[in-house]
Design an enzyme around this catalytic site. Structure first.
Site, mmCIF file in Angstrom:
data_model
loop_
_atom_site.group_PDB
_atom_site.id
_atom_site.type_symbol
_atom_site.label_atom_id
_atom_site.label_comp_id
_atom_site.label_asym_id
_atom_site.label_seq_id
_atom_site.Cartn_x
_atom_site.Cartn_y
_atom_site.Cartn_z
ATOM 1 N N GLU A 42 -11.345 2.425 6.464
ATOM 2 C CA GLU A 42 -10.230 2.791 7.325
ATOM 3 C C GLU A 42 -10.283 4.293 7.609
ATOM 4 O OE1 GLU A 42 -5.610 1.433 7.743
ATOM 5 O OE2 GLU A 42 -6.130 2.535 5.938
ATOM 6 N N GLU A 97 0.832 -1.205 0.000
ATOM 7 C CA GLU A 97 0.000 0.000 0.000
ATOM 8 C C GLU A 97 0.868 1.258 0.000
ATOM 9 O OE1 GLU A 97 -3.472 2.092 2.772
ATOM 10 O OE2 GLU A 97 -1.954 0.788 3.682
#
Length: 255
Positions: free
Chosen positions: A238, A141
């Site tokens: 998130e 990521e």
């Protein structure tokens, strides 16, 4: 509509961690993700998942010493043995929870440093080899430098090039819409380009990282776009609730 996974490290923090599973299920989620499970027994986490009827979408490999500011060790020369041990530590949790995606954090470093790149590539190869027989994807990521200054993997094109160059079938991109917008923008077009190598998507409003639909992006349009592209994976929520978690879930009922 995408399949949303509540991030239990950020959401439902009004509950103790092990009680967040039931809270997420009670409020409409069928899947969860979180940063790290390693303070808890893997079988207990599995029981909480089963009891709430939840799927474990994702969690992270151990990050090194989080309390001292480490955010992964995969790109750190000299930490190779510790990294391999961290993969071994994660596998019992993966087996207990049935998770099929593990996020590998790169750590701090300079992605223009050949030694750091070499160390990172070796770590990716090791993690992918260890998890491929289990049907588990390793995710990388890109993270923006405002939230995580000095993070090694801070560029989407660099991540995509790594995935293409290495050609490891279970190495995928973790496409965080929040980080993408801050780093590069161009979310809709880049989703089209990167979806073939994307194993997981995450969302939060920009710039405050609150509930979807409360920032500068049209998150509902992005969700429709993911549907139109045929994305079948999870979208991890998130984000940090602006107030109480449950009070901010109106967006989930409206998509």
């Amino acid at each position: 509509m995408p399949k949303f996974a509540a991030n239990l490290s950020m959401m439902f923090t009004e509950w103790e961690f092990l009680d967040r599973f039931a809270a997420a299920a009670d409020n409409g989620f069928s899947a969860v993700e979180f940063l790290f499970p390693y303070d808890f027994d893997p079988d207990e986490i599995a029981r909480r998942l089963e009891g709430a009827g939840l799927t474990q979408a994702l969690f992270n490999l151990p990050p090194g010493d989080w309390s001292k500011g480490e955010r992964g060790i995969a790109s750190l020369p000299g930490r190779e043995a510790e990294f391999r041990a961290s993969v071994d530590k994660a596998l019992p949790y993966a087996a207990a929870t049935g998770v099929k995606r593990l996020h590998l954090m790169s750590g701090h470093g300079d992605r223009h440093d050949p030694k750091a790149v070499q160390t990172y590539v070796s770590a990716l190869r090791h993690a992918c080899a260890a998890t491929a027989p289990l049907g588990i994807d390793i995710l990388i990521e890109p993270i923006n430098g405002q939230d995580m200054p000095g993070y090694f993997l801070n560029d989407f094109p660099f991540a995509a090039e790594l995935i293409a160059t290495l050609g490891l079938p279970n190495l995928k991109l973790q496409y965080d819409i929040y980080h993408r917008q801050i780093l590069h923008g161009d979310v809709l077009k880049s989703l089209e380009a990167l979806l073939p190598v994307t194993g997981h998507v995450q969302v939060a409003s920009v710039p405050k990282r609150h509930e979807p639909g409360t920032g500068e992006l049209d998150d509902r349009r992005i969700f429709r776009h993911l549907d139109a592209l045929g994305y079948q994976g999870f979208v991890g929520c998130e984000y940090r609730p602006a107030a109480q978690t449950v009070d901010g879930l109106g967006w989930l009922r409206e998509v």
